[in-house]
Design a protein around this motif. Structure first.
Motif, PDB file in Angstrom:
ATOM      1  N   THR A   1     -63.404-128.595  22.277  1.00  0.00           N
ATOM      2  CA  THR A   1     -64.100-127.200  22.249  1.00  0.00           C
ATOM      3  C   THR A   1     -65.772-126.874  22.159  1.00  0.00           C
ATOM      4  O   THR A   1     -66.658-128.190  21.568  1.00  0.00           O
TER       5      THR A   1
ATOM      6  N   TYR B   1     -61.579-129.414  17.763  1.00  0.00           N
ATOM      7  CA  TYR B   1     -62.979-128.754  17.635  1.00  0.00           C
ATOM      8  C   TYR B   1     -63.905-129.625  18.365  1.00  0.00           C
ATOM      9  O   TYR B   1     -64.648-128.848  19.201  1.00  0.00           O
TER      10      TYR B   1
ATOM     11  N   HIS C   1     -63.781-123.719  26.944  1.00  0.00           N
ATOM     12  CA  HIS C   1     -64.036-124.284  25.612  1.00  0.00           C
ATOM     13  C   HIS C   1     -64.414-123.113  24.293  1.00  0.00           C
ATOM     14  O   HIS C   1     -64.605-124.240  23.485  1.00  0.00           O
ATOM     15  N   VAL C   2     -64.168-121.774  24.578  1.00  0.00           N
ATOM     16  CA  VAL C   2     -64.749-121.314  23.502  1.00  0.00           C
ATOM     17  C   VAL C   2     -64.504-119.816  24.216  1.00  0.00           C
ATOM     18  O   VAL C   2     -64.508-119.756  25.453  1.00  0.00           O
TER      19      VAL C   2
ATOM     20  N   TYR D   1     -60.834-131.618  12.512  1.00  0.00           N
ATOM     21  CA  TYR D   1     -62.453-130.737  13.139  1.00  0.00           C
ATOM     22  C   TYR D   1     -62.073-132.121  14.314  1.00  0.00           C
ATOM     23  O   TYR D   1     -62.564-131.289  15.097  1.00  0.00           O
TER      24      TYR D   1
ATOM     25  N   LYS E   1     -55.814-126.223  14.243  1.00  0.00           N
ATOM     26  CA  LYS E   1     -55.347-125.747  15.346  1.00  0.00           C
ATOM     27  C   LYS E   1     -53.617-125.417  15.469  1.00  0.00           C
ATOM     28  O   LYS E   1     -53.146-124.020  15.693  1.00  0.00           O
TER      29      LYS E   1
ATOM     30  N   ILE F   1     -67.210-125.059  19.776  1.00  0.00           N
ATOM     31  CA  ILE F   1     -67.280-124.158  19.077  1.00  0.00           C
ATOM     32  C   ILE F   1     -67.854-125.180  17.682  1.00  0.00           C
ATOM     33  O   ILE F   1     -68.759-125.104  17.043  1.00  0.00           O
ATOM     34  N   SER F   2     -67.581-126.502  18.075  1.00  0.00           N
ATOM     35  CA  SER F   2     -68.677-127.432  17.342  1.00  0.00           C
ATOM     36  C   SER F   2     -69.707-128.262  18.042  1.00  0.00           C
ATOM     37  O   SER F   2     -68.988-128.025  19.142  1.00  0.00           O
TER      38      SER F   2
ATOM     39  N   SER G   1     -63.923-116.489  16.752  1.00  0.00           N
ATOM     40  CA  SER G   1     -64.484-116.522  15.808  1.00  0.00           C
ATOM     41  C   SER G   1     -65.489-115.541  15.428  1.00  0.00           C
ATOM     42  O   SER G   1     -65.378-114.999  14.089  1.00  0.00           O
TER      43      SER G   1
ATOM     44  N   ARG H   1     -54.039-121.553  13.701  1.00  0.00           N
ATOM     45  CA  ARG H   1     -54.793-120.766  12.985  1.00  0.00           C
ATOM     46  C   ARG H   1     -54.394-119.494  13.119  1.00  0.00           C
ATOM     47  O   ARG H   1     -53.086-118.574  13.349  1.00  0.00           O
TER      48      ARG H   1
ATOM     49  N   TYR I   1     -62.591-124.721   9.310  1.00  0.00           N
ATOM     50  CA  TYR I   1     -61.858-124.961  10.658  1.00  0.00           C
ATOM     51  C   TYR I   1     -59.957-124.710   9.981  1.00  0.00           C
ATOM     52  O   TYR I   1     -59.936-124.987   8.513  1.00  0.00           O
TER      53      TYR I   1
END
Length: 190
Positions: free
Chosen positions: A25, A21, A130-131, A18, A89, A27-28, A135, A92, A86
């Motif tokens: 990023t 992320y 950063h994103v 985690y 990385k 993402i969180s 997803s 993925r 999650y």
């Protein structure tokens, strides 16, 4: 790959997965990555009512995890959940996420949960590092439909990010709804 219910001993590895992320990023929306102790608390709290699963590789190393959580606090929402997923990385796009979601959806149906939601970060700035829209694409491939957006509601890394809501029906809604069954009861039968 083996998918199983997460336990306290997985907290350190889940925190490791985690952390990027959170740290790298949008993402969180957390600013500080939680450590193993906090992850252990989160796992235990989730498992009281909802599934929390991990995917292990052939060497027994956790490479991804997923869990469901309460969508809203009123009782009428008991048959809906919000999903989180999650994946390490380096793993993925390996099929781990798809496998985890397939397994958790089976368990959610046993709990009399009929619809799942994903809350996914997005940006209109295509140059933002950063994103990405990966997803959103992932969830759409799994049958989720975009149902709404909140523009620029999260601030991180000096930028504003939006979130979109995606929805997937796990089954038709019954006319007579059976009560929600906490995961702590389901796990006893496993």
């Amino acid at each position: 790959m083996k998918i199983r219910v997460a336990g306290s001993s997985d907290a350190r590895r889940i925190a490791e997965i985690y952390a990027p992320y959170v740290d790298e990023t949008a993402i969180s929306f957390e600013y500080t990555a939680p450590g193993a102790e906090e992850m252990e608390r989160r796992i235990k709290a989730t498992l009281e009512k909802y599934p929390y699963l991990v995917a292990e590789d052939d060497d027994g190393i956790v490479r991804g995890y997923t869990y469901a959580g309460r969508f809203r606090v009123r009782e009428a929402y008991d048959h809906c959940v919000e999903m989180s997923l999650y994946v390490d990385k380096d793993y993925r796009k390996s099929g781990i996420g798809r496998a985890l979601y397939a397994e958790i959806e089976k368990l959610l149906l046993k709990q009399n949960i009929y619809v799942v939601y994903a809350n996914v970060t997005f940006t209109d700035n295509k140059e933002d590092t950063h994103v990405t829209d990966d997803s959103i694409k992932f969830h759409r491939k799994l049958g989720y439909e975009l149902i709404g957006k909140h523009a620029k509601c999260g601030y991180k890394f000096g930028n504003w990010y939006g979130v979109c809501w995606l929805e997937k029906n796990l089954s038709e809604r019954p006319e007579v709804v059976k009560p929600f069954i906490p995961f702590s009861e389901i796990i006893k039968e496993m």
